[in-house]
Scaffold this active site. Structure first.
Site, mmCIF file in Angstrom:
data_model
loop_
_atom_site.group_PDB
_atom_site.id
_atom_site.type_symbol
_atom_site.label_atom_id
_atom_site.label_comp_id
_atom_site.label_asym_id
_atom_site.label_seq_id
_atom_site.Cartn_x
_atom_site.Cartn_y
_atom_site.Cartn_z
ATOM 1 N N SER A 1 0.746 -1.218 0.039
ATOM 2 C CA SER A 1 0.084 -0.056 -0.059
ATOM 3 C C SER A 1 0.678 1.146 -0.058
ATOM 4 O O SER A 1 1.603 1.540 1.044
ATOM 5 C CB SER A 1 -1.039 0.075 1.309
ATOM 6 O OG SER A 1 -1.669 1.254 1.393
ATOM 7 N N HIS B 1 -0.833 -1.163 -4.703
ATOM 8 C CA HIS B 1 -1.936 -0.962 -4.036
ATOM 9 C C HIS B 1 -2.258 0.596 -3.764
ATOM 10 O O HIS B 1 -1.369 1.086 -2.953
ATOM 11 C CB HIS B 1 -2.502 -1.515 -2.523
ATOM 12 C CG HIS B 1 -3.685 -1.362 -2.216
ATOM 13 N ND1 HIS B 1 -4.803 -2.193 -2.543
ATOM 14 C CD2 HIS B 1 -4.432 -0.739 -1.101
ATOM 15 C CE1 HIS B 1 -5.736 -1.817 -1.848
ATOM 16 N NE2 HIS B 1 -5.473 -0.787 -1.087
ATOM 17 N N ASP C 1 -4.706 3.779 -2.434
ATOM 18 C CA ASP C 1 -5.778 4.039 -1.796
ATOM 19 C C ASP C 1 -6.188 5.573 -1.935
ATOM 20 O O ASP C 1 -5.560 6.574 -1.746
ATOM 21 C CB ASP C 1 -5.484 3.878 -0.156
ATOM 22 C CG ASP C 1 -5.495 2.626 0.215
ATOM 23 O OD1 ASP C 1 -6.559 1.669 -0.275
ATOM 24 O OD2 ASP C 1 -4.559 2.107 0.867
ATOM 25 N N MET D 1 -8.645 8.454 -1.035
ATOM 26 C CA MET D 1 -9.751 8.791 -0.224
ATOM 27 C C MET D 1 -10.300 10.327 -0.467
ATOM 28 O O MET D 1 -9.521 11.103 -0.789
ATOM 29 C CB MET D 1 -9.151 8.866 1.201
ATOM 30 C CG MET D 1 -8.465 7.463 1.418
ATOM 31 S SD MET D 1 -7.706 7.505 2.984
ATOM 32 C CE MET D 1 -6.853 5.753 2.896
ATOM 33 N N HIS E 1 -8.143 1.378 -5.133
ATOM 34 C CA HIS E 1 -9.106 1.167 -4.053
ATOM 35 C C HIS E 1 -9.795 2.431 -3.694
ATOM 36 O O HIS E 1 -9.161 3.371 -3.055
ATOM 37 C CB HIS E 1 -8.503 0.489 -2.818
ATOM 38 C CG HIS E 1 -9.690 0.524 -1.572
ATOM 39 N ND1 HIS E 1 -9.161 0.182 -0.366
ATOM 40 C CD2 HIS E 1 -10.893 0.559 -1.477
ATOM 41 C CE1 HIS E 1 -10.284 0.160 0.505
ATOM 42 N NE2 HIS E 1 -11.252 0.307 -0.067
ATOM 43 N N MET F 1 -12.036 4.911 -1.944
ATOM 44 C CA MET F 1 -12.753 5.148 -0.494
ATOM 45 C C MET F 1 -13.651 6.387 -0.853
ATOM 46 O O MET F 1 -13.010 7.598 -0.110
ATOM 47 C CB MET F 1 -11.951 5.101 0.663
ATOM 48 C CG MET F 1 -11.694 3.689 1.005
ATOM 49 S SD MET F 1 -10.458 3.483 2.411
ATOM 50 C CE MET F 1 -8.582 3.430 1.320
ATOM 51 N N MET G 1 -12.068 -5.380 4.442
ATOM 52 C CA MET G 1 -11.219 -4.317 5.282
ATOM 53 C C MET G 1 -11.096 -4.999 6.594
ATOM 54 O O MET G 1 -12.123 -5.120 7.499
ATOM 55 C CB MET G 1 -12.078 -2.957 5.500
ATOM 56 C CG MET G 1 -12.188 -2.340 4.003
ATOM 57 S SD MET G 1 -10.342 -1.812 3.533
ATOM 58 C CE MET G 1 -9.727 -1.077 4.811
ATOM 59 N N PHE H 1 -7.263 5.218 7.553
ATOM 60 C CA PHE H 1 -5.875 5.536 8.044
ATOM 61 C C PHE H 1 -5.167 4.271 8.006
ATOM 62 O O PHE H 1 -5.603 3.102 8.062
ATOM 63 C CB PHE H 1 -5.793 6.114 9.297
ATOM 64 C CG PHE H 1 -6.693 7.408 9.407
ATOM 65 C CD1 PHE H 1 -6.048 8.646 9.194
ATOM 66 C CD2 PHE H 1 -7.987 7.582 9.713
ATOM 67 C CE1 PHE H 1 -6.605 9.940 9.280
ATOM 68 C CE2 PHE H 1 -8.474 8.652 9.779
ATOM 69 C CZ PHE H 1 -7.859 9.861 9.488
ATOM 70 N N ASP I 1 -7.262 -6.203 3.679
ATOM 71 C CA ASP I 1 -6.622 -4.911 3.931
ATOM 72 C C ASP I 1 -6.625 -4.436 5.329
ATOM 73 O O ASP I 1 -7.747 -3.948 5.516
ATOM 74 C CB ASP I 1 -7.112 -3.726 2.733
ATOM 75 C CG ASP I 1 -6.257 -2.540 2.697
ATOM 76 O OD1 ASP I 1 -5.356 -2.421 3.781
ATOM 77 O OD2 ASP I 1 -6.506 -1.543 2.093
ATOM 78 N N GLY J 1 0.990 -2.377 4.124
ATOM 79 C CA GLY J 1 1.491 -0.818 4.318
ATOM 80 C C GLY J 1 2.625 -0.751 5.008
ATOM 81 O O GLY J 1 3.877 -0.837 4.690
#
Length: 216
Positions: A8, A33, A35, A37, A66, A68, A137, A143, A175, A197
């Site tokens: 991540s 990966h 993320d 957000m 991913h 979010m 998840m 976070f 994850d 991560g």
């Protein structure tokens, strides 16, 4: 069963993303990966299409994006243009989930569905055959660096049973709080892809850390 590690980049040094990409390229990790957000679906804000596009130029490995974000269907074409290979949306964020998954596939990507810790496995039963991956998840999203939620192990097993019953070939991704202490249990429970991560980018030797996760 696949043993894919997807480091991540949320845990990477944002001042040295090119160096982070080089490290992962030299490792046995098959995916990146990423993320995304928006500060609304989750309380954090990360990065968007420009970073995905930059990392697309830095690797030939799978870009595992991913989302979010609220109303993720608005950005399917944009993330395809940025270079995403997998695009995962949250079941909680997309009102017309089946349509969103179809749009992702029609755009030429593989479609993923994410489940928050409180969301039951049965929430994806009706789209299991339309998804290429289901993401569990194992922390509350938003976070990095959170502690693994132990009940996620049983949830992985239940999801595996559901996919078998629905004759779905969807991969199971996990994850949150993944490390070398729980990787073996996660794979044994049915996970195919582990997102890591801090366990990777916080390690003194990220390449060795990825190897340890694969061989757990």
């Amino acid at each position: 069963m696949a043993r894919i590690i997807s480091p991540s980049f949320l845990s990477a040094d944002f001042l040295r993303l090119g160096e982070a990409a080089r490290i992962v390229n030299e490792s046995r990790a098959e995916w990146f990966h990423l993320d995304v957000m928006d500060g609304m679906f989750v309380p954090n804000i990360s990065f968007g299409m420009p970073v995905v596009k930059a990392l697309r130029h830095a690797t030939e490995k799978i870009l595992d994006v991913h989302l979010m974000i609220v109303q993720p269907e608005r950005y399917v074409a944009d993330f395809r243009a940025a270079g995403a290979d997998y695009l995962t949306v949250h079941v909680e964020a997309s009102t017309h989930l089946h349509r969103t998954l179809q749009a992702i596939r029609d755009a030429g990507m593989r479609a993923g569905v994410a489940l928050n810790p409180h969301t039951p496995v049965w929430a994806v039963e009706e789209v299991a055959e339309s998804a290429d991956m289901i993401l569990i998840m194992s922390v509350n999203p938003g976070f990095g660096g959170q502690r693994f939620i132990a009940s996620s192990l049983e949830k992985i097993s239940r999801l595996k049973d559901l996919l078998l019953r629905k004759n779905s070939a969807a991969l199971i991704q996990v994850d949150g709080g993944v490390n070398r202490d729980n990787a073996a249990q996660l794979f044994a429970a049915g996970a195919d892809v582990l997102v890591a991560g801090n366990a990777v980018f916080g390690a003194a030797d990220p390449v060795a850390a990825i190897q340890q996760l694969i061989e757990a």
